[in-house]
Design an enzyme around this catalytic site. Sequence first.
Site, mmCIF file in Angstrom:
data_model
loop_
_atom_site.group_PDB
_atom_site.id
_atom_site.type_symbol
_atom_site.label_atom_id
_atom_site.label_comp_id
_atom_site.label_asym_id
_atom_site.label_seq_id
_atom_site.Cartn_x
_atom_site.Cartn_y
_atom_site.Cartn_z
ATOM 1 N N THR A 42 55.964 29.115 22.680
ATOM 2 C CA THR A 42 57.299 29.661 22.524
ATOM 3 C C THR A 42 57.735 29.462 21.080
ATOM 4 O OG1 THR A 42 57.820 29.079 24.784
ATOM 5 C CG2 THR A 42 59.679 29.349 23.288
ATOM 6 N N GLN A 116 51.231 35.300 28.713
ATOM 7 C CA GLN A 116 51.551 34.196 29.622
ATOM 8 C C GLN A 116 52.855 34.529 30.343
ATOM 9 O OE1 GLN A 116 53.167 30.160 28.643
ATOM 10 N NE2 GLN A 116 51.215 29.441 29.436
ATOM 11 N N TYR A 194 57.687 23.993 34.744
ATOM 12 C CA TYR A 194 58.434 25.212 35.059
ATOM 13 C C TYR A 194 58.228 25.560 36.544
ATOM 14 C CZ TYR A 194 59.202 24.966 30.125
ATOM 15 O OH TYR A 194 59.584 24.495 28.885
HETATM 16 C C1 FMN Z 1 56.121 25.125 19.526
HETATM 17 C C2 FMN Z 1 55.410 24.984 20.826
HETATM 18 C C3 FMN Z 1 55.722 25.843 21.872
HETATM 19 C C4 FMN Z 1 55.036 25.777 23.082
HETATM 20 N N1 FMN Z 1 55.296 26.694 24.060
HETATM 21 C C5 FMN Z 1 54.496 26.753 25.159
HETATM 22 C C6 FMN Z 1 54.590 27.839 26.063
HETATM 23 O O1 FMN Z 1 55.372 28.779 25.893
HETATM 24 N N2 FMN Z 1 53.753 27.845 27.125
HETATM 25 C C7 FMN Z 1 52.839 26.838 27.335
HETATM 26 O O2 FMN Z 1 52.082 26.894 28.302
HETATM 27 N N3 FMN Z 1 52.738 25.802 26.496
HETATM 28 C C8 FMN Z 1 53.516 25.755 25.403
HETATM 29 N N4 FMN Z 1 53.343 24.754 24.480
HETATM 30 C C9 FMN Z 1 52.284 23.760 24.718
HETATM 31 C C10 FMN Z 1 50.982 24.192 24.039
HETATM 32 O O3 FMN Z 1 50.490 25.405 24.564
HETATM 33 C C11 FMN Z 1 49.905 23.115 24.170
HETATM 34 O O4 FMN Z 1 49.630 22.931 25.540
HETATM 35 C C12 FMN Z 1 50.295 21.792 23.537
HETATM 36 O O5 FMN Z 1 50.963 21.968 22.311
HETATM 37 C C13 FMN Z 1 49.068 20.907 23.284
HETATM 38 O O6 FMN Z 1 48.129 21.578 22.449
HETATM 39 P P1 FMN Z 1 47.894 21.119 20.916
HETATM 40 O O7 FMN Z 1 47.611 19.645 20.944
HETATM 41 O O8 FMN Z 1 46.742 21.939 20.440
HETATM 42 O O9 FMN Z 1 49.169 21.404 20.168
HETATM 43 C C14 FMN Z 1 54.041 24.781 23.273
HETATM 44 C C15 FMN Z 1 53.744 23.905 22.225
HETATM 45 C C16 FMN Z 1 54.393 23.997 21.017
HETATM 46 C C17 FMN Z 1 54.027 23.067 19.895
#
Ligand code: FMN
Length: 392
Positions: A42, A116, A194
């Site tokens: 997001t 998604q 959610y």
């Molecule tokens: C800015 C931001 C927005 C996110 N929005 C979503 C989202 O819309 N849907 C979702 O499933 N996860 C969302 N996440 C979680 C990420 O998809 C991911 O699961 C999480 O950041 C861990 O991955 P990483 O360690 O590579 O950052 C968001 C994470 C961040 C940092």
Amino acid sequence: MGCSSSSSSAVQEIKKNGATFFDSGKLGSIEVKNRLVMAAMTRCRGDPTTGIPNDLMADYYAQRADFGLILTECSQISPLSNAFPGSGGIYSKEQVEGWKKVTQKVHEKGGKIVLQIWHSGRAVLKEFIGGSDPLAPSAIAIRTPHAYTKGPHPVPKEMTKEDIKTVIEEFRQGAVNAKEAGFDGIQLHGANGYLVDQFLKDGTNHRTDEYGGSIENRARFLFEALDALISVFGADKVGIKLSPTGRYNDMYDSNPLESLKYVLKELEKRKIAFVEVKRHNKTEVSSSENGKDEHGQTLPEVQIPNFFDQIRPLYSGTLILNDGVDQKLGEELLATGKADFISFAKLAIANPDLPNRFKNGWEVAMPDFSLLFSGGEKGYNDYHRHEAKKQE
Ligand SMILES: Cc1cc2nc3c(=O)[nH]c(=O)nc-3n(C[C@H](O)[C@H](O)[C@H](O)COP(=O)(O)O)c2cc1C
């Protein structure tokens, strides 16, 4: 562990053929050029009132077309389901037109993009949904303050069977719209507290009808939503994201491993394109004494220790692992067959060319956290490719 012999032989097969980041691959029938997935994020850069995706978003996603697969931000299926003003929705004609620009631009750059699809359930403030009561499986509010307002979360309305039917139909219609918008597939957001996750976990689902109680009942909503997506896209283009031990949005399940086993067993039967599993993030748990958190609940790492080692034996289909994975760990997870793909969120923000950076051993950048959810082009479309940076 309750894993069947057929799934463990499939696992052995995969282990023999462990992959690298740069192998092409398939998620169901979605063919991709490498094993890096951009995780759903997001970013709130769309129109905050209408949820219409714009040119800025088209540029942002197209900049990341080097990833084997892009998962979009969570996309709301109705005005009532949107916790994040500025997220691109998937329920109006105008939103579909906006998304068409995104998918076209990503495809022109040779990328693949999956929407998604999402309902926020109780994790929304009334002011974001015109003063209505949020919907949830049970009338249980999030106990922690809202991230931005710091105020309390509202007590949601327990969904009636009619509400459930309506929302499942909204998921189906969202899938029809996503197909029209040109997406290569669709991912059900079953993670991060959610609506789907709220039904799944026993901390948030206290229902006494066929949608509550046993894991078979708590998973009913997930599978009804998933089957609605499958009815539109076909199973080979449908995925799901799960976060069994996630605590974000004040979530808790008393036995996440057993719940996960059941859900994966049922997903396996449906032969969907992929399952993305996110491990818990340490920042989601506020205290840790005697293996318990501040509410006296068992800590995630006690519930499912060595998280990434536990998933593969439970599922022989295409698996994306996520959360806190760097290049080295990702290489190990792929080489051992514990994962088929790795998804990256924060690294995908700051490194639009992450696959190339991994390939060439170039440095990776971290994002500006103050610009995650606002800032227009700043902190969104202005992260450089490594080559571009060198030329400056
Ligand atoms: C800015 C931001 C927005 C996110 N929005 C979503 C989202 O819309 N849907 C979702 O499933 N996860 C969302 N996440 C979680 C990420 O998809 C991911 O699961 C999480 O950041 C861990 O991955 P990483 O360690 O590579 O950052 C968001 C994470 C961040 C940092």
